[in-house]
Design an enzyme around this catalytic site. Structure first.
Site, mmCIF file in Angstrom:
data_model
loop_
_atom_site.group_PDB
_atom_site.id
_atom_site.type_symbol
_atom_site.label_atom_id
_atom_site.label_comp_id
_atom_site.label_asym_id
_atom_site.label_seq_id
_atom_site.Cartn_x
_atom_site.Cartn_y
_atom_site.Cartn_z
ATOM 1 N N ASP A 11 0.869 -1.189 0.000
ATOM 2 C CA ASP A 11 0.000 0.000 0.000
ATOM 3 C C ASP A 11 0.899 1.230 0.000
ATOM 4 O O ASP A 11 2.083 1.149 0.339
ATOM 5 C CB ASP A 11 -0.907 0.020 1.240
ATOM 6 C CG ASP A 11 -1.825 1.249 1.262
ATOM 7 O OD1 ASP A 11 -2.467 1.535 0.235
ATOM 8 O OD2 ASP A 11 -1.882 1.936 2.295
ATOM 9 N N SER A 12 0.309 2.368 -0.349
ATOM 10 C CA SER A 12 1.063 3.616 -0.309
ATOM 11 C C SER A 12 1.508 3.940 1.123
ATOM 12 O O SER A 12 2.497 4.638 1.316
ATOM 13 C CB SER A 12 0.198 4.756 -0.839
ATOM 14 O OG SER A 12 -0.975 4.865 -0.053
ATOM 15 N N CYS A 74 -4.510 -1.372 -2.086
ATOM 16 C CA CYS A 74 -4.658 0.070 -2.282
ATOM 17 C C CYS A 74 -5.501 0.271 -3.542
ATOM 18 O O CYS A 74 -5.152 -0.250 -4.607
ATOM 19 C CB CYS A 74 -3.271 0.690 -2.454
ATOM 20 S SG CYS A 74 -3.311 2.443 -2.885
ATOM 21 N N GLU A 159 -3.812 9.706 7.845
ATOM 22 C CA GLU A 159 -2.348 9.535 7.949
ATOM 23 C C GLU A 159 -1.787 10.392 9.087
ATOM 24 O O GLU A 159 -0.768 10.065 9.668
ATOM 25 C CB GLU A 159 -1.664 9.917 6.618
ATOM 26 C CG GLU A 159 -1.912 8.928 5.486
ATOM 27 C CD GLU A 159 -0.855 7.825 5.393
ATOM 28 O OE1 GLU A 159 0.334 8.114 5.563
ATOM 29 O OE2 GLU A 159 -1.240 6.661 5.139
ATOM 30 N N CYS A 193 -11.375 2.917 -0.383
ATOM 31 C CA CYS A 193 -10.002 3.317 -0.058
ATOM 32 C C CYS A 193 -9.682 2.586 1.228
ATOM 33 O O CYS A 193 -10.475 2.604 2.179
ATOM 34 C CB CYS A 193 -9.904 4.824 0.156
ATOM 35 S SG CYS A 193 -8.306 5.324 0.829
ATOM 36 N N HIS A 195 -7.779 3.147 3.545
ATOM 37 C CA HIS A 195 -7.608 3.961 4.751
ATOM 38 C C HIS A 195 -8.942 4.206 5.477
ATOM 39 O O HIS A 195 -8.965 4.412 6.695
ATOM 40 C CB HIS A 195 -7.053 5.341 4.389
ATOM 41 C CG HIS A 195 -5.583 5.390 4.163
ATOM 42 N ND1 HIS A 195 -4.969 4.764 3.110
ATOM 43 C CD2 HIS A 195 -4.595 6.021 4.869
ATOM 44 C CE1 HIS A 195 -3.660 5.006 3.161
ATOM 45 N NE2 HIS A 195 -3.411 5.757 4.218
HETATM 46 N N1 DGL Z 1 -5.133 3.440 0.705
HETATM 47 C C1 DGL Z 1 -5.165 3.965 -0.630
HETATM 48 C C2 DGL Z 1 -6.392 3.487 -1.369
HETATM 49 O O1 DGL Z 1 -6.971 2.453 -1.040
HETATM 50 C C3 DGL Z 1 -5.102 5.461 -0.775
HETATM 51 C C4 DGL Z 1 -4.110 6.183 -0.011
HETATM 52 C C5 DGL Z 1 -3.359 7.233 -0.780
HETATM 53 O O2 DGL Z 1 -3.938 8.206 -1.256
HETATM 54 O O3 DGL Z 1 -2.163 7.042 -0.874
HETATM 55 O O4 DGL Z 1 -6.791 4.112 -2.321
#
Ligand code: DGL
Length: 276
Positions: A11-12, A74, A159, A193, A195
């Site tokens: 993931d990012s 992600c 974050e 997402c 997150h």
């Molecule tokens: N967790 C990432 C997703 O599912 C997004 C996070 C980011 O913007 O880096 O899209």
């Protein structure tokens, strides 16, 4: 780790840990390496080329550590990088390796959650602009209408560990109002997402009871269980030592560990992996 063939999860940043958590619960026997590209997160507002380049670099780190299978946990990376990785990069590097995303498995089942046949999809700008969910859900559930809404400030709030603070409420309500203004028949909101599950409690507090909020963790892990059953040639390559390694591209591993444990639900001890 030399003799191990772990499953890689990328993931990012921290978001993929909400998916890893479900995967580790459903498939506890395998070895895993989680990689968060925290040094360059968030990806959500970045260009197609940049997201592809960063994601492919992350995937190659996991390949170099022995993972024959990598899950892009992600949505942004799945929307912007997965197709090029599957159709071009893997063919050039090693066609026996596999990279799977989170959008298709989610699209395969999300239509089963709605009675009104109207779904709201909340994601990063990159995910929404790609139109991936519109296309994929339409493939599997042509009778379901999909309304998308980008929530570009949710990832930075999460974050920065502001997701349970009063300041987050303004932006939670703002994007919910925007998606719900598109139709009063929406009865299912997909958190597209990885997150966003950290905001689930706040999101639900602003919604009427009949609207269901759906995170992806359990959907993606069930789909991986199914994939491994259908692909014994991959499953036989994976080692089963029940180990979990957490890697981050950020040199501040203590900060990563603190945040990551909130996403993962258990203490996390990470190692720094420098970008080339
Ligand atoms: N967790 C990432 C997703 O599912 C997004 C996070 C980011 O913007 O880096 O899209």
């Amino acid at each position: 780790m030399a003799d191990k063939q772990p499953i890689g999860i990328f993931d990012s940043g921290y978001g993929g840990l909400t998916v890893f958590r479900s995967i580790a619960k459903q498939l506890p026997d395998f070895d895993y390496i989680y990689l968060g590209d925290n040094a360059r997160a968030p990806y959500g507002n970045r260009s197609f080329n940049t997201i592809h380049q960063y994601t492919w670099e992350g995937v190659q780190i996991l390949f170099d550590l022995g993972c024959p299978l990598v899950i892009l946990a992600c949505n942004t990376a799945s929307a912007k990088a997965l197709r090029t990785i599957q159709q071009r990069d893997l063919q050039q590097l090693d066609p026996s390796k596999r990279v799977l995303g989170v959008i298709r498995p989610t699209a395969e089942v999300i239509g089963n959650y709605t009675k009104s046949k109207e779904i709201g999809v909340l994601g990063t700008r990159g995910t929404v602009q790609s139109g991936s969910y519109l296309m994929e859900i339409n493939n599997f559930f042509p009778d379901v209408k999909v309304y998308q809404q980008a929530a570009p400030l949710w990832v930075p709030l999460i974050e920065n560990a502001e997701y349970d603070q009063p300041g987050a409420d303004y932006f939670v309500k703002k994007y919910l109002d925007q998606v719900l203004a598109q139709s009063d028949k929406i009865d299912t909101l997909l958190l597209a997402c990885t997150h966003y599950p950290l905001l689930k409690a706040k999101i639900e507090a602003y919604l009427p009871d009949h609207i269901k909020v759906v995170p992806q963790g359990d959907i993606v892990s069930s789909s991986l269980v199914d994939y491994l059953q259908r692909h014994p040639e991959m499953t036989s390559r994976l080692s089963k030592g029940k180990s979990k390694h957490f890697l981050t591209t950020s040199d501040d591993t203590m900060d990563f560990d603190h945040h990551a444990s909130l996403f993962y639900g258990e203490p996390v001890l990470s190692e720094y992996v420098p970008l080339k």
